[in-house]
Design a protein around this motif. Structure first.
Motif, short mmCIF file in Angstrom:
data_model
loop_
_atom_site.label_atom_id
_atom_site.label_comp_id
_atom_site.label_asym_id
_atom_site.label_seq_id
_atom_site.Cartn_x
_atom_site.Cartn_y
_atom_site.Cartn_z
N GLY A 158 -1.70 -2.97 -4.15
CA GLY A 158 -1.44 -3.88 -5.26
C GLY A 158 -0.38 -4.92 -4.70
N ARG A 159 0.31 -5.58 -5.51
CA ARG A 159 1.30 -6.44 -5.52
C ARG A 159 2.59 -6.21 -6.19
NH1 ARG A 159 1.80 -9.65 -9.98
NH2 ARG A 159 -0.18 -9.72 -11.25
N ALA A 165 -1.23 -2.69 -9.55
CA ALA A 165 -2.31 -2.28 -8.76
C ALA A 165 -3.66 -2.85 -8.81
CB ALA A 165 -2.41 -0.69 -8.71
N ASP A 166 -4.35 -3.08 -7.83
CA ASP A 166 -5.75 -3.59 -7.99
C ASP A 166 -6.61 -2.54 -7.35
OD1 ASP A 166 -5.75 -4.28 -5.24
OD2 ASP A 166 -4.93 -6.33 -5.62
N ILE A 222 0.82 -1.02 -0.13
CA ILE A 222 0.16 -0.08 -0.02
C ILE A 222 0.89 1.54 -0.01
CG2 ILE A 222 -1.79 1.25 1.22
CD1 ILE A 222 -2.81 -1.46 2.60
N LEU A 223 0.81 2.23 -0.91
CA LEU A 223 1.54 3.32 -1.42
C LEU A 223 0.62 4.68 -1.19
CD1 LEU A 223 3.72 2.11 -4.05
CD2 LEU A 223 4.37 1.99 -1.51
N ALA A 249 5.52 9.42 -6.57
CA ALA A 249 6.61 9.77 -5.86
C ALA A 249 6.03 9.53 -4.15
CB ALA A 249 6.83 11.30 -5.90
N VAL A 250 6.93 8.97 -3.61
CA VAL A 250 6.50 8.55 -2.03
C VAL A 250 7.85 8.98 -0.92
CG1 VAL A 250 5.90 6.68 -0.48
CG2 VAL A 250 5.23 6.45 -3.01
N ASP A 251 7.29 9.86 -0.34
CA ASP A 251 8.30 10.42 0.64
C ASP A 251 8.65 9.31 1.54
OD1 ASP A 251 8.48 12.78 -0.72
OD2 ASP A 251 6.93 13.86 0.81
N ARG A 252 9.98 9.22 2.08
CA ARG A 252 10.44 8.22 2.91
C ARG A 252 10.30 9.07 4.20
NH1 ARG A 252 16.26 6.30 0.28
NH2 ARG A 252 15.49 5.42 -1.38
#
Length: 137
Positions: free
Chosen positions: A75-76, A97-98, A6-7, A32-35
């Motif tokens: 998703g996976r 993604a689902d 999950i993002l 883009a996902v921040d750490r």
């Protein structure tokens, strides 16, 4: 065994919708996902994660998701490989993604800022300029 991710992030550009030769819709985009921590220089680091959606979800994402709009992707993780033009094996890691949820409405992501905002009509004295003729009672 479990392969679930999950993002929450923002697309770096508008998703690209294509169709396979069999007519199946597929959309690819990167979020883009921040750490959750800062690097040595004190700046927040970001991961850029490729996402793929298929069929109806792909068409929905292409129609409604835009660059910079906050979204959640569920998703996976899939790792695939192919032989590149130079004969070397190329490995690709992506999220299939689902489920994609839009966490901002279109209006939220395009709100004007600062001086561009319109004045609040209810701010100030709290008095409204309404005549007795406008009241239904």
């Amino acid at each position: 065994m479990l392969n679930r991710v999950i993002l929450i992030g923002r697309p770096t550009k508008d998703p690209e919708l294509r169709y396979t030769p069999a007519g199946i819709a597929v959309t690819q985009f990167t979020i883009a996902v921040d750490r959750p921590f800062s690097g040595q220089d004190g700046k927040r680091e970001t991961d850029f994660i490729p996402v793929v959606t298929w069929r109806q979800l792909a068409e929905t994402v292409a129609n409604y998701l835009r660059k910079g709009r906050l979204c959640a992707v569920e998703g996976r993780i899939q790792v695939r490989n192919y032989e590149g033009g130079d004969g070397r094996k190329v490995f690709v890691t992506e999220v299939i993604a689902d489920n994609v949820r839009f966490l901002e409405s279109n209006r939220e992501s395009q709100q004007p800022t600062g001086a561009q905002r319109t004045a609040d009509p209810f701010q100030g004295e709290g008095q409204l300029d309404i005549s007795d003729d406008d009241l239904p009672f």
